[in-house]
Design a protein around this motif. Structure first.
Motif, mmCIF file in Angstrom:
data_model
loop_
_atom_site.group_PDB
_atom_site.id
_atom_site.type_symbol
_atom_site.label_atom_id
_atom_site.label_comp_id
_atom_site.label_asym_id
_atom_site.label_seq_id
_atom_site.Cartn_x
_atom_site.Cartn_y
_atom_site.Cartn_z
ATOM 1 N N VAL A 21 1.114 -1.114 -0.229
ATOM 2 C CA VAL A 21 -0.020 0.033 0.028
ATOM 3 C C VAL A 21 0.840 1.259 0.103
ATOM 4 N N ALA A 22 1.846 1.189 1.359
ATOM 5 C CA ALA A 22 3.434 2.094 1.155
ATOM 6 C C ALA A 22 3.237 2.526 -0.057
ATOM 7 N N PHE A 23 3.929 1.128 -0.608
ATOM 8 C CA PHE A 23 4.700 1.917 -2.481
ATOM 9 C C PHE A 23 3.916 2.292 -3.374
ATOM 10 N N ALA A 24 2.324 1.983 -3.264
ATOM 11 C CA ALA A 24 1.947 2.290 -4.330
ATOM 12 C C ALA A 24 0.817 3.478 -4.678
ATOM 13 N N ALA A 25 0.841 4.192 -2.737
ATOM 14 C CA ALA A 25 0.693 5.342 -2.336
ATOM 15 C C ALA A 25 1.803 5.851 -3.383
ATOM 16 N N ALA A 26 3.510 6.289 -2.759
ATOM 17 C CA ALA A 26 4.259 7.115 -2.728
ATOM 18 C C ALA A 26 4.422 6.998 -4.283
ATOM 19 N N GLY A 27 4.156 5.947 -5.207
ATOM 20 C CA GLY A 27 4.162 5.409 -7.267
ATOM 21 C C GLY A 27 3.624 6.788 -7.588
ATOM 22 N N LEU A 28 2.095 6.776 -7.081
ATOM 23 C CA LEU A 28 1.412 7.532 -7.556
ATOM 24 C C LEU A 28 1.208 9.307 -6.886
ATOM 25 N N ALA A 42 3.498 14.656 -8.269
ATOM 26 C CA ALA A 42 4.735 15.613 -8.428
ATOM 27 C C ALA A 42 4.911 16.564 -9.775
ATOM 28 N N CYS A 43 4.690 14.940 -10.729
ATOM 29 C CA CYS A 43 5.881 14.821 -11.653
ATOM 30 C C CYS A 43 4.749 16.724 -12.828
ATOM 31 N N GLY A 44 3.664 16.232 -12.793
ATOM 32 C CA GLY A 44 2.193 16.542 -13.259
ATOM 33 C C GLY A 44 1.770 16.167 -14.031
ATOM 34 N N GLU A 45 2.061 14.496 -14.094
ATOM 35 C CA GLU A 45 1.743 13.642 -14.895
ATOM 36 C C GLU A 45 0.519 12.619 -14.536
ATOM 37 N N LYS A 46 -0.371 12.224 -14.715
ATOM 38 C CA LYS A 46 -1.359 11.833 -14.619
ATOM 39 C C LYS A 46 -1.082 10.236 -14.417
ATOM 40 N N PRO A 47 -1.572 9.225 -13.208
ATOM 41 C CA PRO A 47 -1.195 8.242 -13.098
ATOM 42 C C PRO A 47 -2.076 7.243 -14.072
ATOM 43 N N ALA A 48 -1.308 6.134 -14.764
ATOM 44 C CA ALA A 48 -2.377 5.219 -15.629
ATOM 45 C C ALA A 48 -3.634 4.824 -14.916
ATOM 46 N N ALA A 49 -4.271 3.975 -15.313
ATOM 47 C CA ALA A 49 -5.535 3.843 -14.861
ATOM 48 C C ALA A 49 -4.863 2.601 -14.391
ATOM 49 N N GLU A 50 -4.323 1.676 -14.599
ATOM 50 C CA GLU A 50 -4.490 0.194 -14.494
ATOM 51 C C GLU A 50 -3.559 1.015 -12.548
ATOM 52 N N ALA A 51 -2.310 1.734 -12.605
ATOM 53 C CA ALA A 51 -1.914 1.348 -11.306
ATOM 54 C C ALA A 51 -2.914 2.491 -10.481
ATOM 55 N N ASN A 52 -4.055 2.976 -11.003
ATOM 56 C CA ASN A 52 -5.185 3.176 -9.881
ATOM 57 C C ASN A 52 -5.837 2.247 -9.153
ATOM 58 N N ASN A 53 -6.450 1.175 -10.143
ATOM 59 C CA ASN A 53 -6.415 0.067 -10.362
ATOM 60 C C ASN A 53 -6.197 -0.976 -9.237
#
Length: 67
Positions: free
Chosen positions: A6-13, A18-29
């Motif tokens: 959970v921590a790594f997923a949250a940190a990745g998002l 922070a980079c101004g990019e939208k995370p992929a839908a797969e990452a959110n899912n």
């Protein structure tokens, strides 16, 4: 999954945000699925604990009935 996932997923998002990019839908899912799995695991643990208490109560009752 454990709390580290959970921590790594949250940190990745957050890193992507922070980079101004939208995370992929797969990452959110995937992150959402980790959270759902953690909640389900917690609910199952609670059920198991309740069952253990019920089993203990039944054992006490059976012992009382045997006397």
């Amino acid at each position: 999954m454990n709390k580290f996932a959970v921590a790594f997923a949250a940190a990745g998002l957050m890193a992507l945000a922070a980079c101004g990019e939208k995370p992929a839908a797969e990452a959110n899912n995937a992150a959402n699925e980790v959270v759902v799995n953690e909640v389900e695991n917690a609910a199952n643990a609670m059920d198991n604990a309740a069952n253990a208490v019920t089993n203990a109560a039944n054992a006490v009752e059976n012992s009382a009935n045997a006397m």
